[in-house]
Scaffold this active site. Sequence first.
Site, PDB file in Angstrom:
ATOM      1  N   ARG A  16       0.811  -1.231   0.000  1.00 46.81           N
ATOM      2  CA  ARG A  16       0.000   0.000   0.000  1.00 46.81           C
ATOM      3  C   ARG A  16       0.844   1.281   0.000  1.00 46.81           C
ATOM      4  O   ARG A  16       0.338   2.367  -0.238  1.00 46.81           O
ATOM      5  CB  ARG A  16      -0.964  -0.006   1.191  1.00 46.81           C
ATOM      6  CG  ARG A  16      -2.212  -0.827   0.915  1.00 46.81           C
ATOM      7  CD  ARG A  16      -3.104  -0.909   2.125  1.00 46.81           C
ATOM      8  NE  ARG A  16      -2.569  -1.812   3.138  1.00 46.81           N
ATOM      9  CZ  ARG A  16      -3.074  -1.949   4.359  1.00 46.81           C
ATOM     10  NH1 ARG A  16      -4.117  -1.229   4.725  1.00 46.81           N
ATOM     11  NH2 ARG A  16      -2.536  -2.790   5.213  1.00 46.81           N
ATOM     12  N   GLN A  73      11.896 -14.923   6.252  1.00 46.22           N
ATOM     13  CA  GLN A  73      10.611 -15.609   6.130  1.00 46.22           C
ATOM     14  C   GLN A  73      10.407 -15.872   4.635  1.00 46.22           C
ATOM     15  O   GLN A  73      10.310 -14.929   3.850  1.00 46.22           O
ATOM     16  CB  GLN A  73       9.479 -14.724   6.669  1.00 46.22           C
ATOM     17  CG  GLN A  73       8.124 -15.415   6.632  1.00 46.22           C
ATOM     18  CD  GLN A  73       6.959 -14.465   6.910  1.00 46.22           C
ATOM     19  OE1 GLN A  73       7.098 -13.241   6.805  1.00 46.22           O
ATOM     20  NE2 GLN A  73       5.811 -15.026   7.243  1.00 46.22           N
ATOM     21  N   THR A  79       1.664 -13.484  10.270  1.00 46.35           N
ATOM     22  CA  THR A  79       2.538 -13.014  11.349  1.00 46.35           C
ATOM     23  C   THR A  79       3.075 -14.154  12.223  1.00 46.35           C
ATOM     24  O   THR A  79       4.203 -14.057  12.726  1.00 46.35           O
ATOM     25  CB  THR A  79       1.798 -11.989  12.225  1.00 46.35           C
ATOM     26  OG1 THR A  79       0.445 -12.424  12.416  1.00 46.35           O
ATOM     27  CG2 THR A  79       1.762 -10.613  11.577  1.00 46.35           C
ATOM     28  N   ASP A 103       6.660  -1.563  11.858  1.00 44.91           N
ATOM     29  CA  ASP A 103       5.925  -0.434  11.267  1.00 44.91           C
ATOM     30  C   ASP A 103       5.148   0.358  12.314  1.00 44.91           C
ATOM     31  O   ASP A 103       4.147   0.984  12.019  1.00 44.91           O
ATOM     32  CB  ASP A 103       4.997  -0.930  10.142  1.00 44.91           C
ATOM     33  CG  ASP A 103       3.994  -1.969  10.609  1.00 44.91           C
ATOM     34  OD1 ASP A 103       4.003  -2.323  11.810  1.00 44.91           O
ATOM     35  OD2 ASP A 103       3.197  -2.419   9.771  1.00 44.91           O
TER      36      ASP A 103
HETATM   37  C1  UD1 Z   1      -1.320  -7.300  12.728  1.00 46.84           C
HETATM   38  C2  UD1 Z   1      -1.880  -8.209  13.835  1.00 46.84           C
HETATM   39  C3  UD1 Z   1      -2.908  -7.474  14.684  1.00 46.84           C
HETATM   40  C4  UD1 Z   1      -2.266  -6.221  15.247  1.00 46.84           C
HETATM   41  C5  UD1 Z   1      -1.683  -5.381  14.111  1.00 46.84           C
HETATM   42  C6  UD1 Z   1      -0.929  -4.209  14.631  1.00 46.84           C
HETATM   43  C7  UD1 Z   1      -2.014 -10.575  13.357  1.00 46.84           C
HETATM   44  C8  UD1 Z   1      -2.780 -11.645  12.714  1.00 46.84           C
HETATM   45  N1  UD1 Z   1      -2.521  -9.357  13.224  1.00 46.84           N
HETATM   46  O1  UD1 Z   1      -2.366  -6.973  11.807  1.00 46.84           O
HETATM   47  O2  UD1 Z   1      -3.334  -8.290  15.743  1.00 46.84           O
HETATM   48  O3  UD1 Z   1      -3.249  -5.482  15.945  1.00 46.84           O
HETATM   49  O4  UD1 Z   1      -0.746  -6.160  13.338  1.00 46.84           O
HETATM   50  O5  UD1 Z   1      -0.444  -3.447  13.552  1.00 46.84           O
HETATM   51  O6  UD1 Z   1      -0.994 -10.803  13.958  1.00 46.84           O
HETATM   52  N2  UD1 Z   1       4.525  -9.444   8.700  1.00 46.84           N
HETATM   53  C9  UD1 Z   1       5.536 -10.317   8.392  1.00 46.84           C
HETATM   54  N3  UD1 Z   1       5.240 -11.426   7.678  1.00 46.84           N
HETATM   55  C10 UD1 Z   1       3.972 -11.728   7.285  1.00 46.84           C
HETATM   56  C11 UD1 Z   1       2.942 -10.814   7.579  1.00 46.84           C
HETATM   57  C12 UD1 Z   1       3.255  -9.699   8.309  1.00 46.84           C
HETATM   58  O7  UD1 Z   1       6.690 -10.103   8.741  1.00 46.84           O
HETATM   59  O8  UD1 Z   1       3.787 -12.766   6.628  1.00 46.84           O
HETATM   60  C13 UD1 Z   1       4.869  -8.227   9.484  1.00 46.84           C
HETATM   61  C14 UD1 Z   1       4.621  -6.937   8.744  1.00 46.84           C
HETATM   62  O9  UD1 Z   1       5.767  -6.491   8.056  1.00 46.84           O
HETATM   63  C15 UD1 Z   1       4.261  -5.980   9.861  1.00 46.84           C
HETATM   64  C16 UD1 Z   1       3.624  -6.891  10.919  1.00 46.84           C
HETATM   65  O10 UD1 Z   1       4.031  -8.196  10.612  1.00 46.84           O
HETATM   66  O11 UD1 Z   1       5.392  -5.371  10.431  1.00 46.84           O
HETATM   67  C17 UD1 Z   1       2.118  -6.742  10.927  1.00 46.84           C
HETATM   68  O12 UD1 Z   1       1.616  -7.207   9.676  1.00 46.84           O
HETATM   69  P1  UD1 Z   1       0.373  -6.570   8.923  1.00 46.84           P
HETATM   70  O13 UD1 Z   1       0.154  -7.288   7.655  1.00 46.84           O
HETATM   71  O14 UD1 Z   1       0.525  -5.104   8.854  1.00 46.84           O
HETATM   72  O15 UD1 Z   1      -0.790  -7.016   9.933  1.00 46.84           O
HETATM   73  P2  UD1 Z   1      -2.075  -6.235  10.401  1.00 46.84           P
HETATM   74  O16 UD1 Z   1      -3.184  -6.574   9.496  1.00 46.84           O
HETATM   75  O17 UD1 Z   1      -1.770  -4.807  10.623  1.00 46.84           O
HETATM   76 CA    CA Z   2      -0.105  -3.223   9.892  1.00 47.45          CA
END
Ligand code: UD1
Ligand code: CA
Length: 454
Positions: A16, A73, A79, A103
Site C-alpha cells: 500500500r 521468512q 505473522t 511499522d
Molecule cells: C497485525 C496483527 C494485529 C495487530 C496489528 C498491529 C495478526 C494476525 N494481526 O495486523 O493483531 O493489531 O498487526 O499493527 O498478527 N509481517 C511479516 N510477515 C507476514 C505478515 C506480516 O513479517 O507474513 C509483518 C509486517 O511487516 C508488519 C507486521 O508483521 O510489520 C504486521 O503485519 P500486517 O500485515 O501489517 O498485519 P495487520 O493486518 O496490521
Molecule cells: Ca499493519
Amino acid sequence: MSSLIVVILAAGKGTRMKSELPKVAHPVADKPMLSYTIDLAKGLTPEKIAVVVSADSEIPKLFNDPALTFCVQKEQSGTADAVLAAKPLLDGYKGNVLILCGDMPNIQADTVSKFISAAKLEKASFITVKSTNPKGYGRVVRGIDHSVYQVVEEKDANEHEKKITEINTGVYYMAAELLLERLAKVGNSNAQNEYYLTDILKDGSFGWLAEKEAEFLGVNDRVQLAQLSRIIWKSRATKWMEQGVSIINPDDVYLSPDVTIAQDVTIYPNVYLQGKTTINKGCTLYSGVRIVDSAVDEGCVIKENTLIEESHVGAKCNVGPMAHLRPHSTLVGENSIGNFVEIKNATVGKGSKANHLTYLGDATIGVNTNVGCGTITCNYDGFKKHHTTIGDNVFVGSDVQFVAPITVGDGAIVAAGTTVTADIPNNALAIARTPQKNLDDKAGSIRLQKGGKR
Ligand code: UD1
Ligand code: CA
C-alpha cells in the site's frame, strides 16, 4: 530482568506504500521507520535482536548493523509464520521473547518496560489499547476481562464493533518455550490461509492495557506515514519547549532527531532543522528557514527563507532574509549577510558585511570589510575554481566583480562598477570604469528624431 530476545517483524510486503523502497525504510519525521523499533529494542539490552525479512529484502543492506540478526521468512504467509523465521534462535532458549512490529515507530520505551514488568510469564502476554478505530486492524481482540480474550475475525468486526473496547496492538512478551509451543498449534484454515499470530492467545493470555493509542498506530500507507510523522515532529517540538526553547507553532516546526537547541532560542513557524545541526543560546529563527548539518552560535537572527548548509555561523550574526550559505561557509561573528546573498566555501571575518545581492564563492574576507551591493567573486573561468582574498577594513563599492585569483590588500577601496583583474595593494583605491561623458541635449534630440516631443 531475565534474558531477552527481541523479534521485530518486517517481512510484510508493504504494497500500500506503492514504493520501490521497503516500507520500514521510509523516513518518519526524518528517521527511518525501522530505526525507531531497533533503537527501542537496543535500549532493552537484549541478547539478540532478530529482524524478520522477506527473501529478496533490501532491509539487511539498508540497516546493516552487527547488533541485528536477520531471519528470512520465505513466504509472507502471516505473522505467526513470520515469528517462526526466528525459530533457530529460539529453540532451546531459556529466556523470554518480545515481539514488535517494524511499522509502529511511536511506541515509547517506558511503555514497553512497564508492560514487561507487568507481564504474566505463565501466559502469553500482549499489549492492548482502547481504540477509536478497531476496524483499522486486520484482526481485533475484544477484551472480556484482562485475562480472557476473544479473537474476532475481520469479517465479523462490523457487528462486534460497538462492543469492542480494546484491540491487540501486536506487541507480545512471553517465555520462548511457551511461544514455540503455541506457535506449533497455529493453523491457517481461515479465509486468507494465513498463520495469524493472534491465535497464540487462544489458550489463555494476559492483556496489558496501555494508555495511549497514538503509540500503537501502524504505518500501512503514505497517509498514515504522514500522520505518524506529524505526531513525532510534535513530540520533538514539545521536548525542546520543555528544555527552554520557544516555539511559536509546535504543529509546524520540523526538528530532526540529531538536532540540538539551546535555551532561549525562538523558532517561528515552518522552520526545518536537519541533520547534525546545533542552534546556540538566544537565537531567533524566522519562518521558512532550513538549516542542514550546521552550527549557529549565540545570539544570531536568521531571517525568513534562509537556507544554511554544512556551514558555521558565529555569534551575533544577522543572516537573511533569503540568504543562502552553501557548504563550507564560515561567518566568524557579528556579520550581517542580507537579501539574496549567496556564500560558498568562504570565510567572512568578524564584523564584515554583505548586505545585498552578492555572490562570495571560494573567498576569504577579513574583518570589518564592507562588500557592496551586487558584488561577484568570479571564481570559475570555465575550467578551474580560483580564490579571492580580501583584506581587513576594505570598502568594496557596488557592482564590483573580482576575477579570481585576486588579492585585495587591507584598507583598500574598490570603486563602484569596477571589474578587478589585478591585485590591489594595501590602502590603494582601485577604479576601472569608462570615463563618463554628458552630451548636452542629446536625449531630447533623439526623441525629436523618432517623431516624439523634445
Ligand atoms: C497485525 C496483527 C494485529 C495487530 C496489528 C498491529 C495478526 C494476525 N494481526 O495486523 O493483531 O493489531 O498487526 O499493527 O498478527 N509481517 C511479516 N510477515 C507476514 C505478515 C506480516 O513479517 O507474513 C509483518 C509486517 O511487516 C508488519 C507486521 O508483521 O510489520 C504486521 O503485519 P500486517 O500485515 O501489517 O498485519 P495487520 O493486518 O496490521
Ligand atoms: Ca499493519
